[in-house]
Design a protein around this motif. Structure first.
Motif, PDB file in Angstrom:
ATOM      1  N   ALA A  51       0.826  -1.205   0.000  1.00 26.59           N
ATOM      2  CA  ALA A  51       0.000   0.000   0.000  1.00 26.59           C
ATOM      3  C   ALA A  51       0.863   1.259   0.000  1.00 26.59           C
ATOM      4  O   ALA A  51       0.408   2.333  -0.411  1.00 26.59           O
ATOM      5  CB  ALA A  51      -0.928  -0.002   1.209  1.00 26.59           C
ATOM      6  N   GLN A  52       2.108   1.148   0.469  1.00 25.81           N
ATOM      7  CA  GLN A  52       3.009   2.301   0.505  1.00 25.81           C
ATOM      8  C   GLN A  52       3.685   2.550  -0.841  1.00 25.81           C
ATOM      9  O   GLN A  52       4.289   3.607  -1.034  1.00 25.81           O
ATOM     10  CB  GLN A  52       4.110   2.073   1.543  1.00 25.81           C
ATOM     11  N   LEU A  53       3.610   1.580  -1.747  1.00 26.12           N
ATOM     12  CA  LEU A  53       4.425   1.624  -2.958  1.00 26.12           C
ATOM     13  C   LEU A  53       3.572   1.916  -4.183  1.00 26.12           C
ATOM     14  O   LEU A  53       2.640   1.183  -4.505  1.00 26.12           O
ATOM     15  CB  LEU A  53       5.153   0.280  -3.144  1.00 26.12           C
ATOM     16  N   ASP A  54       3.898   2.999  -4.858  1.00 31.38           N
ATOM     17  CA  ASP A  54       3.236   3.358  -6.113  1.00 31.38           C
ATOM     18  C   ASP A  54       4.326   3.815  -7.067  1.00 31.38           C
ATOM     19  O   ASP A  54       4.715   4.984  -7.077  1.00 31.38           O
ATOM     20  CB  ASP A  54       2.213   4.468  -5.867  1.00 31.38           C
ATOM     21  N   HIS A  55       4.836   2.878  -7.844  1.00 32.72           N
ATOM     22  CA  HIS A  55       6.006   3.160  -8.681  1.00 32.72           C
ATOM     23  C   HIS A  55       5.829   2.483 -10.032  1.00 32.72           C
ATOM     24  O   HIS A  55       5.177   1.441 -10.151  1.00 32.72           O
ATOM     25  CB  HIS A  55       7.276   2.638  -7.991  1.00 32.72           C
ATOM     26  N   ASP A  56       6.428   3.084 -11.042  1.00 30.72           N
ATOM     27  CA  ASP A  56       6.279   2.553 -12.396  1.00 30.72           C
ATOM     28  C   ASP A  56       6.820   1.147 -12.548  1.00 30.72           C
ATOM     29  O   ASP A  56       6.393   0.411 -13.438  1.00 30.72           O
ATOM     30  CB  ASP A  56       7.001   3.471 -13.399  1.00 30.72           C
ATOM     31  N   TYR A  57       7.776   0.752 -11.705  1.00 32.15           N
ATOM     32  CA  TYR A  57       8.423  -0.549 -11.861  1.00 32.15           C
ATOM     33  C   TYR A  57       8.128  -1.492 -10.699  1.00 32.15           C
ATOM     34  O   TYR A  57       8.898  -2.384 -10.395  1.00 32.15           O
ATOM     35  CB  TYR A  57       9.936  -0.353 -12.035  1.00 32.15           C
ATOM     36  N   ILE A  58       7.003  -1.257 -10.040  1.00 34.67           N
ATOM     37  CA  ILE A  58       6.510  -2.153  -8.997  1.00 34.67           C
ATOM     38  C   ILE A  58       5.052  -2.476  -9.324  1.00 34.67           C
ATOM     39  O   ILE A  58       4.271  -1.573  -9.664  1.00 34.67           O
ATOM     40  CB  ILE A  58       6.618  -1.526  -7.594  1.00 34.67           C
ATOM     41  N   VAL A  59       4.696  -3.742  -9.252  1.00 31.76           N
ATOM     42  CA  VAL A  59       3.329  -4.147  -9.572  1.00 31.76           C
ATOM     43  C   VAL A  59       2.355  -3.443  -8.637  1.00 31.76           C
ATOM     44  O   VAL A  59       2.533  -3.435  -7.421  1.00 31.76           O
ATOM     45  CB  VAL A  59       3.180  -5.675  -9.445  1.00 31.76           C
ATOM     46  N   ARG A  60       1.347  -2.855  -9.226  1.00 37.61           N
ATOM     47  CA  ARG A  60       0.380  -2.087  -8.436  1.00 37.61           C
ATOM     48  C   ARG A  60      -0.662  -3.019  -7.838  1.00 37.61           C
ATOM     49  O   ARG A  60      -1.275  -3.833  -8.541  1.00 37.61           O
ATOM     50  CB  ARG A  60      -0.296  -1.042  -9.313  1.00 37.61           C
ATOM     51  N   VAL A  61      -0.871  -2.890  -6.543  1.00 38.07           N
ATOM     52  CA  VAL A  61      -1.881  -3.679  -5.837  1.00 38.07           C
ATOM     53  C   VAL A  61      -3.104  -2.804  -5.610  1.00 38.07           C
ATOM     54  O   VAL A  61      -2.986  -1.658  -5.153  1.00 38.07           O
ATOM     55  CB  VAL A  61      -1.332  -4.195  -4.496  1.00 38.07           C
ATOM     56  N   PHE A  62      -4.279  -3.338  -5.944  1.00 37.75           N
ATOM     57  CA  PHE A  62      -5.502  -2.556  -5.829  1.00 37.75           C
ATOM     58  C   PHE A  62      -6.101  -2.626  -4.428  1.00 37.75           C
ATOM     59  O   PHE A  62      -6.390  -1.602  -3.821  1.00 37.75           O
ATOM     60  CB  PHE A  62      -6.523  -3.034  -6.855  1.00 37.75           C
ATOM     61  N   ASP A  63      -6.271  -3.839  -3.908  1.00 35.26           N
ATOM     62  CA  ASP A  63      -6.908  -3.972  -2.590  1.00 35.26           C
ATOM     63  C   ASP A  63      -6.794  -5.424  -2.150  1.00 35.26           C
ATOM     64  O   ASP A  63      -6.271  -6.277  -2.877  1.00 35.26           O
ATOM     65  CB  ASP A  63      -8.372  -3.545  -2.665  1.00 35.26           C
ATOM     66  N   GLN A  64      -7.326  -5.728  -0.965  1.00 37.31           N
ATOM     67  CA  GLN A  64      -7.346  -7.091  -0.465  1.00 37.31           C
ATOM     68  C   GLN A  64      -8.729  -7.419   0.082  1.00 37.31           C
ATOM     69  O   GLN A  64      -9.510  -6.540   0.427  1.00 37.31           O
ATOM     70  CB  GLN A  64      -6.296  -7.286   0.634  1.00 37.31           C
ATOM     71  N   ARG A  65      -9.025  -8.707   0.136  1.00 35.77           N
ATOM     72  CA  ARG A  65     -10.238  -9.223   0.784  1.00 35.77           C
ATOM     73  C   ARG A  65      -9.807 -10.325   1.733  1.00 35.77           C
ATOM     74  O   ARG A  65      -8.830 -11.049   1.457  1.00 35.77           O
ATOM     75  CB  ARG A  65     -11.224  -9.779  -0.245  1.00 35.77           C
ATOM     76  N   LEU A  66     -10.517 -10.486   2.814  1.00 31.10           N
ATOM     77  CA  LEU A  66     -10.254 -11.561   3.768  1.00 31.10           C
ATOM     78  C   LEU A  66     -11.378 -12.583   3.693  1.00 31.10           C
ATOM     79  O   LEU A  66     -12.566 -12.224   3.683  1.00 31.10           O
ATOM     80  CB  LEU A  66     -10.116 -11.006   5.184  1.00 31.10           C
ATOM     81  N   LEU A  67     -11.020 -13.866   3.630  1.00 31.74           N
ATOM     82  CA  LEU A  67     -11.975 -14.944   3.428  1.00 31.74           C
ATOM     83  C   LEU A  67     -11.886 -15.903   4.599  1.00 31.74           C
ATOM     84  O   LEU A  67     -10.814 -16.423   4.912  1.00 31.74           O
ATOM     85  CB  LEU A  67     -11.678 -15.692   2.120  1.00 31.74           C
ATOM     86  N   ASP A  68     -13.023 -16.139   5.278  1.00 34.30           N
ATOM     87  CA  ASP A  68     -13.040 -17.055   6.406  1.00 34.30           C
ATOM     88  C   ASP A  68     -13.046 -18.491   5.924  1.00 34.30           C
ATOM     89  O   ASP A  68     -13.645 -18.822   4.901  1.00 34.30           O
ATOM     90  CB  ASP A  68     -14.279 -16.818   7.273  1.00 34.30           C
TER      91      ASP A  68
END
Length: 813
Positions: free
Chosen positions: A260-277
């Motif tokens: 979540a801290q990383l927003d860079h052209d050469y780092i894969v962008r992560v959108f969000d997460q979900r938690l599954l019981d």
């Protein structure tokens, strides 16, 4: 022939019963599900068609979508069950081959690719000429006559785990939804008698997640890869109708918070997460984490490595990288982009330059992560994903550590891939050594990147770790053997694999990355990125890493004599002109006693002030004198000392001008004053003669030493410091400043002959013959010197621009 069978009895005919297409498709999906569970034959598609002629064609197309998927890639898919669109056209009168929807033809193409069939897009175009125009847009394909692609170097090689289609067309309205799907955190995963983690450390529950399921908001389309703690899928996010990469793992570690801290052209962008019981039976895994992120279709560097090993050394170029990316995309139905400036840039590179091109971008990613307090700790080829344009992006921060995430510890979740670990990371993994994961810093990631790039360059890892266990968990003996190899450094066997023609700069950079002493590696990813930028600039590369036998290397050890000549000779020539000029016009006309007084006074001035000026210049340039010889002997200097040496090197030319010019100004004041003391009187014409000659001498002292000294320093000395990194934008500012000043000094050099001629106009006609020879010599010499200065100016200008590109690289458009 059209089938006239009655609809399945399970389908109603009322408004709510299901004459609509969606209801029939759902029933057909359920029939396929039952057939899979009962190991029975495929359901009869015709039984699910409505009677109404106006509805049959729409329903037929949707049912064919389902049937194609199940026959080619579903859980009951087999060679004997496969059908092609042409077979459906022969079976149903409603289907005219020339009127088939282009989207349906494209879906058949994608599904066949999913099944593993190596299908050429142009074959699809030739089979359906009526839909060729629309298909070409969907396929993003070139004209068949112009479409060429390099053959796979080894058809037996498995496709990379991350290669997949990147088209938003995979089964528009149908994705099979088996029982037990995950639709949110309230729905539990099915449990099995086996719980927790298997012997290999892999979560058993992950193995039960199948392609085709719906999990939360995501339809899992195909697998992209798997590891010890996670599985990655290509999925369609229903709410936003986009393709994403979904990583499912146990809810351990801080990867989401880190990314979540990383927003860079050469780092894969992560959108969000979900938690599954999970269900209560899965006591070891109370929750699963679903992380969804940017999907990259170009495979990984692991796939590129397969191409490298299968391609002869002489045939490796930047095109090899593009071919590997194209193969990764085309296996799953994606077609290479057209009109890409980035791809055109890569295609023109040699293979070593391609490695440097990739290295620069990954080094920038590591630097960005380090600036945000993040260590990756698992840099390896499989964790570098590629876009369709072959741009690398760092991924998988599963075992990374961020000092900015509250409540985390560098030792809480630690591991990695042994073959790519730095010596200090291996020590941290060794239970018998004192080092811990808390001791690691970005230099460990830089070491791992060095291993990756060395393997890309040569096709083999720099160290032979054949004793390391395949699963990445070595015993103490394995750790010690690997540490011993890395401490010994690169062996001749590894160096012999370096391709001929590899720039000396690239080899030096990689060897510095792989230095077992982390204090001798690049301290930051930014320093490393600038070094790789140097490898992509032939002129800068030749400046920083010239051939060992070149004159630049040989002259480095003669710095003091060269600079003495560069500064001293022009000033000596100016002095000779000044003496000749004033001797004929002024001194020779004095009395003998006045001449003795004048000679004594001027001799004293020359003996005192000019040596003092020389000593001042040496003092101000003391770092230039001491640091380069120390670097050649292997001595290390701190960042401040290296910066001071670079600054003094670029300032030397100006100091070598200002200090002698100041001496000439002092002489311009002292000599007339001495003349006045010797004679008791001073003629105005004599003062004009002195000033005119001193202006000419000052111009000589200002221009020629500047170009001679700076040409030598920029060509031979300044690049030495760039080999050791730690440069910043301030260096670029000083390089640009030196370039601007060079233009002004060139104007001064051009003025020397003009000043000499102008000085003659102030002489009485009877005095001109006494100095005309000296003036002519000065004019001719000044013109020759200007031409030489101009040549040096142009070379210096090009060198400064090349060095500026190294210290302050910019991203190409």
């Amino acid at each position: 022939m059209s089938a006239d069978s009655q609809p399945n009895p399970g389908l109603g005919t009322g408004p709510t019963g299901g004459t609509n297409t969606d209801t029939r498709v759902a029933a057909f999906v359920a029939a396929w599900e039952s057939a899979v569970l009962a190991a029975a034959g495929p359901p009869v598609l015709a039984e699910y068609l409505p009677d109404a002629a106006t509805l049959r064609r729409e329903a037929l197309i949707d049912l064919i979508r389902v049937d194609l998927w199940e026959r080619w890639v579903g859980r009951s898919a087999a060679e004997h069950t496969r059908k092609h669109l042409r077979e459906y056209c022969g079976e149903f009168d409603e289907l005219d081959p020339a009127a088939l929807p282009a989207e349906l033809i494209y879906e058949e193409f994608v599904i066949r690719r999913h099944s593993g069939e190596r299908l050429d897009p142009n074959q699809c175009l030739s089979e359906h000429p009526a839909q060729a125009s629309a298909l070409r847009a969907l396929l993003n394909a070139d004209d068949p006559d112009q479409s060429t692609r390099r053959a796979d170097p080894d058809p037996d090689l498995d496709s990379d785990a991350t290669r997949a289609v990147n088209q938003e067309t995979v089964l528009h309205r149908y994705t099979p939804v088996p029982r037990g799907d995950l639709t949110g955190t309230a729905t539990a995963l099915p449990s099995t008698p086996s719980t927790g983690v298997s012997d290999t450390g892999r979560l058993d529950i992950l193995d039960r997640i199948e392609v085709g399921r719906r999990i939360d908001d995501f339809d899992l389309l195909t697998g992209l890869g798997s590891g010890a703690f996670a599985r990655v899928f290509l999925a369609r996010q229903r709410s936003l109708q986009r393709l994403v990469a979904v990583k499912i793992s146990a809810d351990h570690g801080t990867e989401p918070q880190t990314l979540a801290q990383l927003d860079h052209d050469y780092i894969v962008r992560v959108f969000d997460q979900r938690l599954l019981d999970t269900e209560p039976g899965d006591r070891a895994v109370r929750r699963l984490r679903l992380l969804y992120m940017q999907f990259l279709p170009g495979g990984t560097l692991l796939g590129v490595l397969r191409w490298v090993r299968a391609t002869p050394e002489a045939d490796r170029t930047g095109q090899l990288l593009l071919d590997a990316v194209d193969a990764a995309m085309e296996e799953k139905g994606e077609i290479r982009p057209t009109d890409s400036s980035v791809r055109a840039e890569i295609a023109a590179l040699s293979w070593p330059e391609t490695v440097a091109w990739l290295g620069r971008r990954l080094a920038e990613a590591l630097d960005y992560a380090a600036e945000h307090g993040v260590l990756h700790r698992d840099v390896k080829p499989a964790n570098v994903l590629l876009t369709a344009e072959a741009v690398p992006k760092l991924a998988d921060f599963n075992i990374s550590f961020s000092r900015n995430v509250e409540g985390t510890s560098p030792v809480a979740y630690f591991g990695g891939s042994l073959a790519y670990m730095s010596p200090e990371q291996l020590e941290a993994c060794h239970p018998g050594m004192d080092r811990t994961a808390a001791d690691l810093d970005t230099r460990s990631d830089i070491y791992s990147l060095g291993v990756v790039l060395w393997e890309l360059l040569t096709g083999a890892k720099p160290f032979d770790d054949s004793t390391a266990e395949a699963d990445g968990h070595g015993d103490d003996t394995t750790f010690e053997a690997m540490l011993e190899r890395r401490v010994r450094g690169l062996e001749p066997t590894a160096l012999n694999r370096v391709p001929p023609g590899t720039p000396t700069a690239l080899l030096r950079i990689l060897r510095t990355c792989l230095d077992p002493d982390r204090d001798r590696r690049w301290s930051t990813g930014a320093n490393l990125a600038k070094q790789f930028e140097l490898c992509l600039d032939p002129r800068a590369r030749e400046l920083v890493d010239p051939a060992p036998e070149s004159w630049r290397v040989r002259l480095r050890t003669w710095m003091i004599p060269v600079l003495t000549i560069a500064v001293g000779v022009p000033n000596v020539l100016a002095s000779l002109y000044n003496i000749h000029h004033n001797q004929n016009l002024i001194v020779a006309r004095l009395t003998e006693e006045a001449q003795r007084t004048f000679t004594a006074a001027t001799g004293t001035v020359n003996a005192v002030f000019f040596p003092l000026g020389f000593l001042l210049l040496v003092y101000l340039s003391r770092t230039i004198v001491s640091v380069p010889p120390g670097l050649r002997r292997g001595r290390r200097y701190d960042v401040a000392t290296l910066r001071r040496a670079r600054d003094q090197t670029l300032a030397f030319g100006d100091r070598a001008v200002v200090i002698p010019f100041t001496m000439w100004v002092i002489a311009g004041i002292t000599f007339p004053f001495t003349l006045w003391l010797a004679t008791g009187d001073i003629d105005g014409g004599a003062v004009v003669h002195f000033l005119a000659s001193l202006v000419v001498c000052g111009a000589i002292a200002v221009s020629y030493p500047f170009f001679l000294a700076n040409f030598y320093l920029v060509r031979c000395i300044y690049p030495i410091f760039l080999r050791h990194g730690a440069v910043d934008e301030g260096d670029a500012v000083r390089l640009r400043g030196l370039a601007r000043r060079s233009t002004r000094y060139l104007a001064v050099a051009a003025s020397v002959p003009l000043l000499a001629v102008a000085g003659v106009t102030f002489l009485p006609p009877q005095d001109i013959p006494s100095v005309i020879v000296a003036v002519r010599v000065l004019c001719v010499g000044g013109i020759v010197a200007f031409i030489g200065s101009y040549v040096l100016f142009r070379a210096l200008e090009a060198d400064l621009k090349a060095l500026e590109r190294v210290v302050a690289p910019t991203e190409p458009d």
